[in-house]
Scaffold this active site. Structure first.
Site, PDB file in Angstrom:
ATOM      1  N   PHE A 252     -11.896  -4.991  13.667  1.00  0.00           N
ATOM      2  CA  PHE A 252     -12.099  -6.086  12.723  1.00  0.00           C
ATOM      3  C   PHE A 252     -13.555  -6.542  12.677  1.00  0.00           C
ATOM      4  CE2 PHE A 252      -7.834  -6.650  14.768  1.00  0.00           C
ATOM      5  CZ  PHE A 252      -7.111  -6.023  13.766  1.00  0.00           C
ATOM      6  N   ARG A 642      -8.855   5.853  -5.585  1.00  0.00           N
ATOM      7  CA  ARG A 642      -7.786   6.795  -5.317  1.00  0.00           C
ATOM      8  C   ARG A 642      -7.140   6.491  -3.969  1.00  0.00           C
ATOM      9  NH1 ARG A 642      -7.293  12.605  -3.966  1.00  0.00           N
ATOM     10  NH2 ARG A 642      -9.390  12.477  -3.140  1.00  0.00           N
ATOM     11  N   ASN A 645      -3.499   8.015   1.164  1.00  0.00           N
ATOM     12  CA  ASN A 645      -2.196   8.015   1.829  1.00  0.00           C
ATOM     13  C   ASN A 645      -1.516   6.664   1.576  1.00  0.00           C
ATOM     14  OD1 ASN A 645      -0.097   7.630   3.745  1.00  0.00           O
ATOM     15  ND2 ASN A 645      -0.976   9.204   5.062  1.00  0.00           N
ATOM     16  N   GLN A 652      -2.561  -1.284   5.269  1.00  0.00           N
ATOM     17  CA  GLN A 652      -3.819  -2.026   5.261  1.00  0.00           C
ATOM     18  C   GLN A 652      -3.691  -3.296   4.420  1.00  0.00           C
ATOM     19  OE1 GLN A 652      -7.069  -1.330   6.895  1.00  0.00           O
ATOM     20  NE2 GLN A 652      -5.306  -0.604   8.043  1.00  0.00           N
ATOM     21  N   VAL A 717      -9.923  -0.115   1.351  1.00  0.00           N
ATOM     22  CA  VAL A 717      -8.758  -1.001   1.317  1.00  0.00           C
ATOM     23  C   VAL A 717      -8.640  -1.916   2.536  1.00  0.00           C
ATOM     24  CG1 VAL A 717      -7.454   0.617  -0.109  1.00  0.00           C
ATOM     25  CG2 VAL A 717      -7.272   0.772   2.380  1.00  0.00           C
ATOM     26  N   GLU A 719     -10.220  -4.533   3.825  1.00  0.00           N
ATOM     27  CA  GLU A 719     -10.499  -5.966   3.916  1.00  0.00           C
ATOM     28  C   GLU A 719     -10.021  -6.769   2.714  1.00  0.00           C
ATOM     29  OE1 GLU A 719     -14.659  -6.318   6.020  1.00  0.00           O
ATOM     30  OE2 GLU A 719     -14.411  -4.315   5.219  1.00  0.00           O
TER      31      GLU A 719
END
Lengths: 754, 352, 194
Positions: A252, A642, A645, A652, A717, A719
């Site tokens: 983090f 894009r 996964n 996330q 992705v 945050e």
């Protein structure tokens, strides 16, 4: 309940890239993690290991005047005690910043104390128990000066930079004129507290020296950068430092930047000629390893009669330490989102006797968004508009200020999809009008999510071997986001293989530098390098084949070849091709290696504004008498380029939304301003959400095809999920109760009608 | 953690003898004491491990209908004992609202009574605390005291007792059985925990070396089985100490309250039972007004010890809610979120 | 979805040394306890009564799957089963569990076959960084044995709330536990029928 994550239709399958990406593979490292075999730093136990325990100061400003070194030394098992009187020497002055991101550190070089929790000694012993007690027995005495930890007694200053090197002030348009032309002005003050990363894995290191070679097992978000820094501290060649960081128990941001305790442990290992293990206690994570600094923000918005934003003035006073700078660039959250004729985002700094803050998941974006999205809600209310309608009315079609086009921006679709799934249309505008069948107040709120798409220089190497195997290497970092999986998928895709068909190495500094795992840019950065390295390796193979009359690909040079399942085939006729291995065998080469250094195309970076976007909708239920709040529903729709996964990307977003919940309703450090100590430096009273706090989460993946962010189309992705969510929840609390709370987190007593 | 001698007691007498030595501390579940030792708040010279004392691990139903809970009975075992949970539902609910499943599996009944305050100044050895270190002062008094006591506090100490379990125990007139060198005796739970006065370090009525062996709930407490609730307001949905809590119980016959019980938690250094509030409900018909009135009586003496005036009103409202919930009837099944005010409404389905 | 194994970077194997140099009050202490850990009966000589079960597992027995997150019973990362019950091993002095059966994350899978809870965590992505995961999984195994949640997601959330996940994998965790409960119920039924 459906577990069929893979049948997601919102993640539009792309034919552009072929094989592996887009599949919802389970985590490749998952098997190790669910069986307890994944080794985190403190799980290592080399022979002759000694245990180090840090001692932190219990005052925020002053000097250490005495420590009972004798009592500690006498404790059975204690080997060595490091204090300012027996300080290790460093080749780099710890009180000088270590470029590029290193802060000034305290490494026992003097007796001064500048924040509570600062390392003031290190005790090394044969066992953890002995080191722990030795540390306790030191019982330091101090000469104490007044702690400055409030807005009133801190020292305000004009910062040179905010965040990581960002300008402290940004503007466009004529602000005064825009306010003068406004029919309505909405202004309010907001505050956000000090928050601590609190990764589940405490900062730890196992340091082992062999002559002047240093091996470190440590959780680290920036392997190459850290190696260089340690080399400078210990005056050894950078190639002598190896950091192994196969897994991080959460980062983090707190494991991206050098910290004092780990360096002290390394120094102890050198001095004692034994490997040393140090793991911070939970309480010790509230001081020397960074935090999200406090902010006091003011938002002033000028509005035209029809609800258009004419002017935005976002100011933030951001706290930093007395001796170094990291300021939450909170006001910058207002820069990219809403169209206004004029805007000014500016920052002041506030020096406090605290540990230097640092980047914490969405630094600036989170705290700024918290204020901005509530302010937008207030503005919409002032104009008598639905909050979504208001946001659409002020939708930025191009980057505010610069006018640059966005490389892609599917925010409108996010609003639409999110609102539809949530049922936003049913929302009454007036607050305190919805109740559930049990009489609980119900509120619905929303917020816009936005996060930039930075990329960092990254390198990778792909080796295709004559035995048919493929090795892909980059020094990537998996702190839970899924690098082991997503990066392997990207690498495999470039080679036309499945992820399980390649050997993917990562997590060690001896591998090509994959850059920093931060800024939500790791997948894009390292991924692009992997993709290019793969393509380079294939290009070499293709060249061999195209020039080999015995190859079915002979002469295919101009037409081109593509990889398909371990074969190279002609682009114009996929039936003609051969296995990678056969090309090498015939050429009597054992392998070909493709290497790549990657970065965003400067031309695109210049031409386009690049952001991920999203819309978050929250439902809260509030006990009308008791003020107990629960976030009963969160729906987020996100567009972030894009999706490599979908399973991991959703996770996330969930994580980010839970962080948003935490920001809105739970987490805050409580400082006793008399001593400057955090009085809830634990996990019992520093509340982060538990499972029961987030009963319903939904993340919608909105497709975005972005050829400009990078050739693999990946944004980031990690945050974005926090942004938008904080405001959405706060706005929902207002909608439920009619109480507008502007100081985070929202406490029970803030919404009690007494 | 300091070095200590470890003694494993094989009988109550042995435990009492070992526990009476200077610096000795009894170790049961360890969920509080081991933590305090890690923080340096407790520095026992000897740890007397009583976890092998099988005789203290039993739940015995006595012939008069009362129940004797051995002091080593684990919180979860007690809460999940079907007959117990049916007979004393608010005790079970209080237990299940506390801590986490893991802690409840380790923490004992006796240990729960003897747990220390969560006041952060008590836990922080660098702070002044009269409870931990007599005469050193109270840093909480002018410090961060949002969640501190609003009843029964003194200038010497404003800490609260953090137990959930003890709150309904106090409401039900539980009795604490203790054994010391001089033999065994009983202490009514209401006089077990002590208010701080000018000696906050003296936390309970135990004499030096006395061991809690059991907690007894009298048979007549089962009269409240049909109408009782424990409610606990927290700052997150679970795994948090109470901001305020309340145990409420009543006997209702022919639409009138025959008898009522009300005890508040997290408002004082002991569970705060209000007999006056209870008396005010006797013979009355259950109503929101009545419960508001009774709750008001319970908080009549309350005063903020710091920045915590809101707790008084909150406790009043929670007490009223608990009474109201109790009058509506004990839930047929343990709520999915035990103790949560969100579960005071019908059903468990707070969330689809 | 098949579970894919993959290789970690080569990390030299590390020998473990158990320290034997502690004295108590100047006198060499030898406190011996017996534990059955993941089915293996062991006699362990403790040099120090302060050792927690967690530190015993991690620092002296090389069972590092169990994690230390707070060392104070406030996070659940150290959850193991003692005599079948989930507890926080950080607040348990090793001496006090003499004679107990301890199950850790390392003892859950049978050979190459994952325990249903482990498999469900993988499938539901009930993990991110993985650090709290062993504790979550052991807690879930304990929860299922307790039999108090049935298939109620709200009860699962409540009863898993003693395990903090900072990454925020709660949705997947809850789903995984529900899947495992369902599987357990099916297995029990089959067992009963047989």
């Amino acid at each position: 309940m459906s577990l069929d994550h893979s049948s997601d239709t919102s993640a539009r399958p792309t034919t552009r890239y072929g094989s592996n990406s887009g599949q919802a593979l389970t985590r490749r490292d998952g098997l190790l993690k669910v069986t307890g075999q994944a080794t985190y730093a403190a799980d290592n136990h080399p022979a002759q290991l000694a245990y180090a325990v840090m001692v932190g100061a219990t005052i925020a400003r002053g000097h250490v005047t005495a420590m009972d070194v004798e009592a500690a030394s006498r404790h059975p098992g204690v080997i060595e005690i490091f204090t300012p009187d027996s300080a290790p020497h460093f080749a780099h002055d710890p009180d000088e910043k270590m470029p590029p991101f290193g802060f000034r550190l305290e490494l026992l070089q003097n007796h001064s104390v500048r924040y509570a929790g600062q390392p003031i000694a290190l005790v090394v012993a044969e066992t953890l128990e002995a080191a722990t007690e030795g540390a306790r027995l030191l019982k330091p005495a101090y000469e104490t000066e007044e702690a400055r930890t409030t807005l009133d007694n801190g020292v305000e200053f004009d910062p040179k930079a905010v965040g990581v090197g960002g300008p402290p002030s940004t503007s466009h348009g004529d602000l005064d004129a825009a306010f003068a032309a406004s029919e309505t002005i909405v202004e309010a003050e907001y505050s956000t507290p000090a928050q601590y990363h609190n990764a589940m894995e405490p900062h730890a290191v196992v340091a082992e020296w062999t002559d002047d070679h240093l091996t470190l097992d440590m959780p680290n978000q920036a392997l190459a950068m850290s190696c260089a820094s340690y080399a400078r501290y210990f005056d050894i060649p950078v190639e002598n430092v190896v950091i192994r960081s196969p897994f991080l128990g959460g980062g983090f941001g707190s494991k991206a930047i050098l910290n004092g305790p780990q360096i002290l442990a390394i120094a102890a290992a050198r001095k004692l000629k034994r490997p040393v293990k140090l793991a911070l206690t939970r309480a010790q994570m509230y001081g020397p390893v960074g935090h999200r600094g406090q902010t006091w923000q003011t938002l002033r918005m000028g509005l035209s009669g029809n609800g258009r934003l004419k002017a935005i003035h976002h100011r933030s006073i951001s706290a930093t330490s007395s001796f170094d700078d990291f300021l939450e660039p909170a006001a910058n959250a207002s820069l990219p989102l809403y169209a206004a004729d004029a805007l000014l985002a500016e920052h002041k700094g506030l020096r406090l006797d605290i540990g230097t803050p640092g980047p914490m998941r969405a630094p600036g974006e989170a705290s700024g968004s918290a204020a901005l999205e509530v302010a937008i809600d207030e503005a919409a209310e002032a104009c008598g508009l639905d909050p979504l309608e208001f946001r659409l009315l002020n939708y930025a079609e191009s980057e505010p200020g610069s006018g640059r086009p966005f490389s892609s921006k599917a925010l409108r679709e996010c609003y639409e999809r999110g609102a539809e799934v949530f049922g936003w249309k049913q929302r009454p505008r007036a607050p305190r009008t919805m109740q559930d069948e049990n009489g609980l107040l119900v509120g619905w709120g929303m917020g816009t999510a936005v996060f930039p798409c930075p990329m960092f220089p990254a390198q990778a190497r792909t080796t295709v071997r004559a035995d048919g195997s493929v090795l892909v290497e980059t020094g990537g970092v998996d702190m839970g986001q899924g690098a082991w999986t997503a990066l392997a998928q990207i690498a495999a895709e470039a080679l036309g293989l499945e992820a399980h068909e390649i050997e993917f190495r990562s997590g060690v500094s001896t591998l090509p530098d994959a850059g920093v795992a931060g800024g939500s840019g790791h997948t894009a950065s390292a991924g692009l390098a992997l993709s290019k390295a793969g393509l380079n390796a294939l290009a070499k193979l293709a060249e061999i084949a195209a020039n080999d009359p015995a190859s079915p690909l002979f002469g295919a040079g101009n037409i081109g070849v593509v990889p398909r399942g371990g074969r190279l085939v002609r682009r114009d006729d996929e039936s003609r091709g051969e296995r990678f291995a056969d090309i090498l065998i015939r050429a009597k080469q054992s392998e070909v290696t493709g290497e790549a250094k990657s970065m965003r195309e400067p031309e695109n970076a210049e031409k386009f504004a690049m952001y991920s976007h999203g819309a978050v909708f929250a439902e809260v239920k509030v006990d009308p008498d008791l003020g107990q709040i629960r976030t009963t529903r969160l729906v987020g729709a996100f567009a972030a380029g894009r999706v490599i996964n979908p399973r991991l990307v959703r996770s996330q977003y969930y994580g980010g939304m839970i962080w948003g919940t935490s920001f809105a309703l739970h987490e805050a450090a409580f400082i006793d301003h008399r001593t400057g100590r955090v009085m809830n430096a634990d996990l019992a009273e520093y509340h982060v959400p538990v499972n029961a706090d987030v009963p319903s989460l939904e993340a919608i993946l909105v497709a975005e095809d972005d050829p400009y962010v990078n050739s693999i189309g990946v944004k980031g992705v990690g945050e974005i999920g926090i942004t938008g969510t904080v405001g959405a929840i706060a706005n929902a609390v207002w909608h439920a109760t009619g109480m507008r709370v502007r100081n985070f987190p929202i406490h029970i007593e803030d919404i009690l009608v007494l | 953690m300091n070095l200590f001698d470890y003694v494993r007691a094989s009988s109550v007498d042995e435990a009492v003898a070992a526990g009476a030595k200077p610096g000795a501390r009894i170790l049961a579940g360890g969920t509080n004491l081991v933590d305090l030792m890690k923080m340096g708040v407790a520095e026992p010279a000897t740890l007397v491990d009583i976890t092998r004392l099988e005789e203290l691990k039993r739940i015995n139903w006595l012939s008069d209908g009362s129940v004797r809970i051995g002091s080593l009975v684990r919180n979860s075992d007690l809460a999940y004992e079907t007959h117990f949970a049916k007979t004393f539902p608010m005790v079970a609910e209080a237990l299940l609202s506390g801590a986490s499943a893991q802690l409840r599996n380790a923490a004992t009944a006796g240990g729960n009574l003897l747990q220390k305050t969560r006041c952060s100044y008590y836990q922080d050895v660098a702070s002044a605390c009269n409870r931990r270190n007599a005469g050193s002062g109270c840093d909480a008094r002018q410090g961060l005291n949002r969640l501190h006591a609003v009843l029964g506090w003194s200038d010497h100490c404003i800490a609260t007792h953090p137990s959930d379990f003890c709150v309904p125990l106090a409401a039900l007139d539980a009795v604490v059985e203790v054994t010391g060198k001089g033999g065994s005796r009983e202490i009514p739970i209401e006089s077990f925990h002590l208010l701080p006065g000018d000696q906050p370090g003296k936390e309970n009525a135990l004499e030096e070396g006395e061991l809690v062996t059991a907690i007894r709930i009298p048979a007549d407490a089962s009269r409240f089985a049909a109408h009782s609730r424990y409610l606990k307001l927290r700052e997150r949905t679970s795994y948090a100490f109470a901001v305020v809590s309340a145990a409420a119980a009543m006997m209702i016959e022919d639409g009138r309250i025959l008898e009522a019980r009300l005890t508040l938690g997290a408002v004082a250094a002991k569970p705060w039972r209000s007999r006056e509030a209870e008396a005010a409900m006797i013979g009355q018909m259950p109503s929101k007004d009545l419960f508001d009135h009774a709750a008001g009586i319970a908080l009549r003496e309350a005063s903020p010890s710091g920045n915590n005036a809101f707790k008084i009103e909150l406790a009043r409202r929670l007490a009223a809610r608990a009474l109201s919930a109790a009058s509506a009837g004990t839930p047929t099944a343990m709520p999915a979120l035990p103790g949560s005010p969100l579960s005071t409404f019908s059903g468990d389905a707070h969330v689809a | 979805m098949a579970i894919q194994k993959f290789k970690l970077p080569d990390i030299p194997s590390i020998a473990v040394q158990i320290s034997t140099s502690l004295f108590l009050n100047g006198v060499r202490m030898s406190l011996s306890i017996s534990l059955t850990i993941n089915g293996d009966a062991r006699t362990i000589v403790l040099e120090d009564p302060r050792v927690t079960l967690l530190d015993l597992l991690r620092e002296r027995l090389q069972l590092t799957g169990t994690k230390k997150g707070c060392d104070r019973g406030q996070c659940g990362a150290c959850t193991v089963l003692v005599d079948g019950r989930r507890i926080n091993s950080c607040l348990t002095l090793a001496m006090t569990v003499d004679g107990a059966h301890v199950t850790t994350i390392e003892g859950l899978a049978t050979g190459d076959e994952l325990h249903p809870v482990q498999a469900a965590f993988l499938e539901c992505d009930g993990l991110q960084c993985g650090y709290c995961t062993p504790g979550q999984i052991m807690s879930a195994v304990g929860l299922i044995a307790e039999g108090q949640a049935a298939g109620d997601p709200e009860r699962v959330r409540e009863l898993m709330s003693g395990n903090i996940c900072r990454c925020g994998a709660y949705k997947g965790i809850t789903e995984a536990v529900l899947v495992a409960i369902e599987k357990d119920a099916t297995t029990s039924k089959e067992r009963d029928a047989a």
